[in-house]
Write an enzyme that holds these catalytic residues in place. Structure first.
Site, PDB file in Angstrom:
ATOM      1  N   ARG A  66       0.816  -1.181   0.141  1.00 57.48           N
ATOM      2  CA  ARG A  66      -0.084  -0.549   0.144  1.00 57.48           C
ATOM      3  C   ARG A  66       0.508   1.396   0.282  1.00 57.48           C
ATOM      4  NH1 ARG A  66      -2.883  -3.596   1.975  1.00 57.48           N
ATOM      5  NH2 ARG A  66      -1.034  -4.273   2.948  1.00 57.48           N
ATOM      6  N   THR A  67       1.670   1.303   1.082  1.00 62.48           N
ATOM      7  CA  THR A  67       2.712   2.560   0.871  1.00 62.48           C
ATOM      8  C   THR A  67       3.402   2.996  -0.225  1.00 62.48           C
ATOM      9  OG1 THR A  67       2.958   2.053   3.263  1.00 62.48           O
ATOM     10  CG2 THR A  67       3.736   4.145   2.434  1.00 62.48           C
ATOM     11  N   LYS A  94      26.692  -5.408  -1.440  1.00 57.27           N
ATOM     12  CA  LYS A  94      28.484  -5.550  -1.707  1.00 57.27           C
ATOM     13  C   LYS A  94      29.239  -4.272  -0.377  1.00 57.27           C
ATOM     14  CE  LYS A  94      27.341  -4.451  -6.592  1.00 57.27           C
ATOM     15  NZ  LYS A  94      27.792  -2.895  -7.787  1.00 57.27           N
ATOM     16  N   ARG A 116      11.003   3.849   3.497  1.00 60.54           N
ATOM     17  CA  ARG A 116      10.896   2.807   5.383  1.00 60.54           C
ATOM     18  C   ARG A 116      12.187   2.240   4.979  1.00 60.54           C
ATOM     19  NH1 ARG A 116       5.798  -1.186   4.632  1.00 60.54           N
ATOM     20  NH2 ARG A 116       4.900   0.953   5.258  1.00 60.54           N
ATOM     21  N   HIS A 144       4.741   5.588  12.136  1.00 63.21           N
ATOM     22  CA  HIS A 144       3.767   5.259  10.610  1.00 63.21           C
ATOM     23  C   HIS A 144       3.144   6.581  10.875  1.00 63.21           C
ATOM     24  CE1 HIS A 144       3.028   3.643   7.100  1.00 63.21           C
ATOM     25  NE2 HIS A 144       1.987   2.673   6.691  1.00 63.21           N
TER      26      HIS A 144
END
Ligand code: CP
Length: 320
Positions: A66-67, A94, A116, A144
């Site tokens: 969703r986000t 890496k 996020r 959030h």
């Protein structure tokens, strides 16, 4: 770097990192502006030039449906240039550090980062390394904020107000960034909040934030105008903190049987992703009381509003 927001940010804070002590005036501005942008989403051509020339990078270090899609759509609807970064296919693999990754991306002349990350405080940490606007799209079990804003918009749309509204947040509060941002945002806007769930999933210190606590679902449903149902976050539990999924559903799962014991109609919300048959039954999620898909649509409008206000966008007439 142009650092657009220094001159043009229409909110008090440069970044959106969390809703703790976030000004009520700015939350109201974001929600009011989101209503305006929601009308754009109903047009045949769902696009305005508001963020033309603004470049936004979506840094997702953790899974999202969703986000991530909601932010990408919001950026496209506003005509921003967007780039998506996925940790799993980046040079982090890496051994490149978080700081080097962030600074290298910023040196390519970007204006804002949506991030996020699984670590609480990661969005805040990022602001130490870059000058771009940072928007927290969920940092571990911390906050959030854009989810809470879309939740508040959805409640406001349904009830016509936030002040005095009684919102029960039910479930795994301990692991929930959605719960914490909703507590901050809703209490700032004058709503009342009750937390409900197993006692081991409700940290006692949250009572200090001015919320009620109940360990009985029927008590919470009796009290609430709306219930925001949280997912049981099995991936965040080091060991299982609920005795069994069956018992959890029995005690706290939102079922039509439990809802039917209360005379009033209780609005049902869920931030997603849902565990149907665990914290919420499928017939409730798909029923008339649920506004879950309205929340998703309001997520695009809310994120358009947030991006517009933080990145100094132009209105639909091209004016700043
Ligand atoms: N509500 C929410 O944050 O969902 P995603 O994890 O799919 O983005």
């Amino acid at each position: 770097m142009r650092n657009l927001n220094k001159k043009l940010n229409m909110l008090k804070n440069k970044h959106l990192l969390g809703l703790k002590e976030y000004p009520a005036k700015d939350l109201k501005t974001i929600i009011d502006t989101a209503y305006n942008f929601k009308t754009v989403l109903d047009r045949p051509i769902k696009k305005v030039p508001s963020l033309q020339g603004v470049t936004i990078v979506n840094l997702f270090f953790e899974n999202s449906t969703r986000t991530k899609i909601s932010f990408e759509l919001a950026q496209k609807r506003l005509s921003a240039d967007t780039v998506n970064f996925s940790a799993s296919s980046s040079s982090l693999k890496k051994g490149e550090s978080f700081k080097d990754t962030a600074q290298n991306i910023e040196s390519m002349k970007i204006d804002a980062v949506v991030m996020r990350h699984p670590t609480p405080g990661a969005a805040n940490h990022l602001t130490n390394f870059i000058d771009s606007v940072v928007i927290n799209a969920g940092d571990g079990t911390h906050e959030h904020p854009t989810q809470a804003i879309l939740d508040m918009m959805s409640l406001h749309e349904k009830f016509g107000k936030l002040k005095g509204l009684k919102v029960a947040i039910v479930g795994d509060i301990l692991h929930s960034r959605v719960a914490l941002s909703n507590i901050y945002g809703l209490t700032t806007m004058g709503a009342e909040v009750m937390l409900c769930g197993p006692s081991n999933l409700i940290p006692v210190h949250l009572k200090e934030l001015g919320v009620k606590v109940s360990y009985k679902i029927n008590e919470a449903l009796d009290w609430a105008d709306a219930v925001n149902v949280l997912r049981i976050q099995r991936e965040r539990m080091g060991k299982s903190l609920v005795p069994s999924i069956r018992e959890y559903r029995e005690m706290f799962g939102i079922t039509s049987k439990k809802l039917s014991l209360h005379k009033k109609e209780i609005v049902v919300m869920h931030p997603g992703p849902m565990n149907r048959g665990v914290e919420i039954d499928g017939d409730v999620a798909d029923g008339d009381q649920a506004i879950i898909l309205d929340q998703v649509l309001n997520g695009v409008a809310s994120r358009m509003s947030i991006l517009f206000l933080l990145c100094g966008g132009k209105n639909s007439d091209g004016e700043r």
